[in-house]
Write an enzyme that holds these catalytic residues in place. Structure first.
Site, short mmCIF file in Angstrom:
data_model
loop_
_atom_site.label_atom_id
_atom_site.label_comp_id
_atom_site.label_asym_id
_atom_site.label_seq_id
_atom_site.Cartn_x
_atom_site.Cartn_y
_atom_site.Cartn_z
N LYS A 137 0.87 -1.15 -0.04
CA LYS A 137 0.21 0.03 0.09
C LYS A 137 0.85 1.26 -0.01
O LYS A 137 1.73 1.46 0.76
CB LYS A 137 -0.78 -0.02 1.16
CG LYS A 137 -2.33 0.74 1.05
CD LYS A 137 -3.09 0.32 2.33
CE LYS A 137 -4.35 0.97 2.40
NZ LYS A 137 -4.89 0.78 3.62
C1 E4P Z 1 -8.21 1.42 3.84
O1 E4P Z 1 -7.58 1.09 3.05
C2 E4P Z 1 -8.35 2.51 4.63
O2 E4P Z 1 -7.09 2.57 5.48
C3 E4P Z 1 -9.34 2.90 5.62
O3 E4P Z 1 -10.52 2.52 4.92
C4 E4P Z 1 -9.59 4.19 6.22
O4 E4P Z 1 -10.63 4.30 6.98
P1 E4P Z 1 -11.14 5.52 7.90
O5 E4P Z 1 -11.47 6.80 6.98
O6 E4P Z 1 -12.22 4.99 8.48
O7 E4P Z 1 -9.84 5.70 8.88
#
Ligand code: E4P
Length: 219
Positions: A87
């Protein structure tokens, strides 16, 4: 549409996997910190533990913000397990790193995406997945679902292979809307997934069936 769970919590990942509908996992540094996982060795061991639970893709995020560090980290993360997806944040160095990692057969998930323009750049760089954060867009009173629709339209017109992984999902309703909007994957907290099960008429209908059966059996 694939279902990923958005957590680093082992119990929740196991619970979702036992449902038989889990296609993968996404994590981020905040989610790892929430589980109290600190230090590179522990973090990498935790990723390996997650990868052993699910057959599908597991996103592991780089901490570096510069190209060289991102690709070094990306290689280490990719070596942890065959189902690791690296990522990488949507920055200038991130786009360069995605391009490099892709050309070295390492799959990527471009994260922190908030606009269609960013989505085009990530696809051009060869990202395997694109993570638009719809909940955070809604938080600032913009339209997260409109962003998914825009990206889906662009990717279809342009024939991009990058999968749209709708992220930052908070409700079960958003999962249904993502399916309509053209997301390839949703990554959700466990309660949002379990919320899809719920309907009062299911509960009422089941109670009636069981009561009728009991009566017919003379019990
Ligand atoms: C996914 O890859 C993200 O890290 C995550 O969905 C972020 O979510 P949040 O906005 O609830 O922290």
């Amino acid at each position: 549409m694939k279902f990923f769970i958005d957590t680093a919590n082992i119990d929740q990942i196991k619970e979702a996997a036992e449902l038989g509908i889990l296609d993968g996992v996404t994590t981020n540094p905040s989610l790892m910190a929430k589980e109290g996982i600190t230090g590179t060795d522990n973090i990498y061991a935790h990723y390996k533990a997650i990868c052993a639970i699910v057959d599908g893709d597991v996103s592991a995020e780089v901490i570096s913000t510069e190209f060289k560090g991102m690709i070094e980290e990306g290689r280490l993360l990719a070596d942890l397990a065959p189902n690791v997806v690296v990522k990488v944040p949507m920055t200038k160095d991130g786009v360069k790193a995605i391009n490099w990692l892709t050309s070295h057969d390492i799959r990527t998930n471009c994260t922190l995406v908030f606009s269609a323009g960013q989505a085009i750049l990530a696809a051009k760089a060869g990202a395997t997945y694109l993570s638009p954060f719809i909940g955070r867009v809604d938080d600032i009173n913009w339209d997260g679902m409109a962003l998914i629709r825009d990206i889906a339209e662009i990717y279809t017109i342009q024939g991009y292979d990058t999968a749209i992984l709708a992220a930052s999902i908070r409700t079960s309703r958003q999962i249904v809307e993502c399916a309509k909007a053209g997301a390839d994957v949703v990554t959700c907290p466990l309660p949002a997934i379990l919320g899809l099960l719920k309907h009062p008429l299911t509960d009422i209908g089941l109670a009636q069936f069981l009561a009728d059966h009991k009566k017919a059996e003379g019990k």
